[in-house]
Motif scaffolding. Structure first.
Motif, PDB file in Angstrom:
ATOM      1  N   LEU A  74      59.050  57.980  22.615  1.00 43.21           N
ATOM      2  CA  LEU A  74      57.718  58.173  22.034  1.00 43.21           C
ATOM      3  C   LEU A  74      57.770  58.190  20.505  1.00 43.21           C
ATOM      4  O   LEU A  74      56.914  57.594  19.840  1.00 43.21           O
ATOM      5  N   ALA A 121      55.286  53.525  26.142  1.00 34.22           N
ATOM      6  CA  ALA A 121      56.374  54.432  25.778  1.00 34.22           C
ATOM      7  C   ALA A 121      56.195  55.716  26.565  1.00 34.22           C
ATOM      8  O   ALA A 121      55.086  56.042  27.017  1.00 34.22           O
ATOM      9  N   GLY A 122      57.272  56.464  26.708  1.00 31.61           N
ATOM     10  CA  GLY A 122      57.180  57.733  27.423  1.00 31.61           C
ATOM     11  C   GLY A 122      58.414  58.586  27.211  1.00 31.61           C
ATOM     12  O   GLY A 122      59.473  58.075  26.819  1.00 31.61           O
ATOM     13  N   TYR A 124      58.232  54.666  19.303  1.00 35.25           N
ATOM     14  CA  TYR A 124      57.015  53.875  19.471  1.00 35.25           C
ATOM     15  C   TYR A 124      56.006  54.206  18.368  1.00 35.25           C
ATOM     16  O   TYR A 124      55.369  53.311  17.805  1.00 35.25           O
ATOM     17  N   VAL A 180      48.684  60.902  20.647  1.00 33.93           N
ATOM     18  CA  VAL A 180      50.013  61.494  20.461  1.00 33.93           C
ATOM     19  C   VAL A 180      50.468  61.116  19.066  1.00 33.93           C
ATOM     20  O   VAL A 180      50.424  59.941  18.690  1.00 33.93           O
ATOM     21  N   LEU A 228      53.348  59.756  28.829  1.00 40.06           N
ATOM     22  CA  LEU A 228      53.469  58.329  28.576  1.00 40.06           C
ATOM     23  C   LEU A 228      52.161  57.755  28.075  1.00 40.06           C
ATOM     24  O   LEU A 228      51.071  58.269  28.369  1.00 40.06           O
ATOM     25  N   LEU A 229      52.300  56.715  27.288  1.00 37.60           N
ATOM     26  CA  LEU A 229      51.161  55.987  26.748  1.00 37.60           C
ATOM     27  C   LEU A 229      51.019  54.690  27.523  1.00 37.60           C
ATOM     28  O   LEU A 229      52.004  53.959  27.713  1.00 37.60           O
ATOM     29  N   THR A 241      60.207  67.197  23.000  1.00 35.48           N
ATOM     30  CA  THR A 241      60.779  66.141  23.823  1.00 35.48           C
ATOM     31  C   THR A 241      62.205  66.492  24.233  1.00 35.48           C
ATOM     32  O   THR A 241      62.912  67.215  23.523  1.00 35.48           O
TER      33      THR A 241
END
Length: 230
Positions: free
Chosen positions: A212, A19-20, A215, A179, A143-144, A205
């Motif tokens: 994110l 995700a990002g 997610y 996060v 991002l993850l 964001t």
């Protein structure tokens, strides 16, 4: 996250993101001089817009009164709708306003109206001191990927084609931070990065309830991280 953004990340950064989202941080407060010096005395503000970006801002400026007029008209239309609404509709509107008020109170309660927890010697404070040293751009694509937190951005501030120019400018290894969305079910544009020492920095964001946020709703991880902190 759109397919085009996902494809750009894979091609440019060479990672498969979970995700990002594009994020910004609040204005960094002035740190103690010795702390700033020990961290390399890096920049604490993003770069100014380049001439091309400034030209774009100048061209857009004359349109601002029109945008404000449309905003006023929209506000008037909303007020008229409420005036003519049914009892059930007014109750739903009041519930929505109350929810927004509680969300704003929760933002203050969790400190998300501030850039970080305030400890310059903590991991978050030290990370914040190098934020604009990594890139002078005012945004980060957070991002993850594979448990890591990656921050990507153009090396310098740009006004267009940010995704085409971005590269990884910072990485937080798995296990050192997470996060999280402290606001839970409230729809918001706030998140935070919380480090293993308990320090944190807040993110705003670009989108409300970003990729994110969604997610994290599907993959809650804060509880596990808290246990590891203990």
């Amino acid at each position: 996250m759109s397919r085009s953004t996902d494809r750009t990340i894979r091609n440019r950064l060479g990672v498969t993101p979970d995700a990002g989202a594009w994020c910004t941080i609040s204005k960094i407060p002035e740190p103690p001089a010795d702390v700033h010096r020990a961290a390399g005395a890096g920049p604490l503000r993003p770069a100014f817009l380049r001439p091309l970006g400034m030209l774009g801002a100048v061209l857009v400026a004359p349109l601002m009164p029109i945008a404000m007029l449309f905003s006023l008209l929209a506000s008037g239309e909303e007020a008229l709708k409420r005036l003519l609404s049914t009892k059930d509709e007014r109750e739903r509107a009041r519930a929505h306003d109350l929810d927004a008020k509680r969300r704003d109170e929760a933002i203050v309660e969790h400190g998300l109206d501030k850039p970080f927890d305030g400890d310059w010697n903590g991991a978050a404070g030290q990370f914040l001191l190098h934020w604009y040293g990594h890139s002078s751009h005012h945004q980060r694509f957070v991002l993850l990927a594979e448990g890591r937190i990656l921050l990507a951005a153009p090396p310098k501030r740009v006004s267009i084609r940010r995704e085409d120019r971005m590269r990884v400018v910072a990485e937080i290894p798995a296990g050192e931070a997470v996060v999280e969305d402290p606001l839970g079910t409230y729809e918001s544009n706030k998140l935070r990065i919380r480090f293993l020492d308990g320090s944190w920095l807040s993110l705003t964001t670009e989108e409300w309830r970003s990729d994110l946020h969604k997610y994290l709703m599907r993959h809650p991880q804060a509880d596990n991280f808290s246990r590891r902190e203990a």
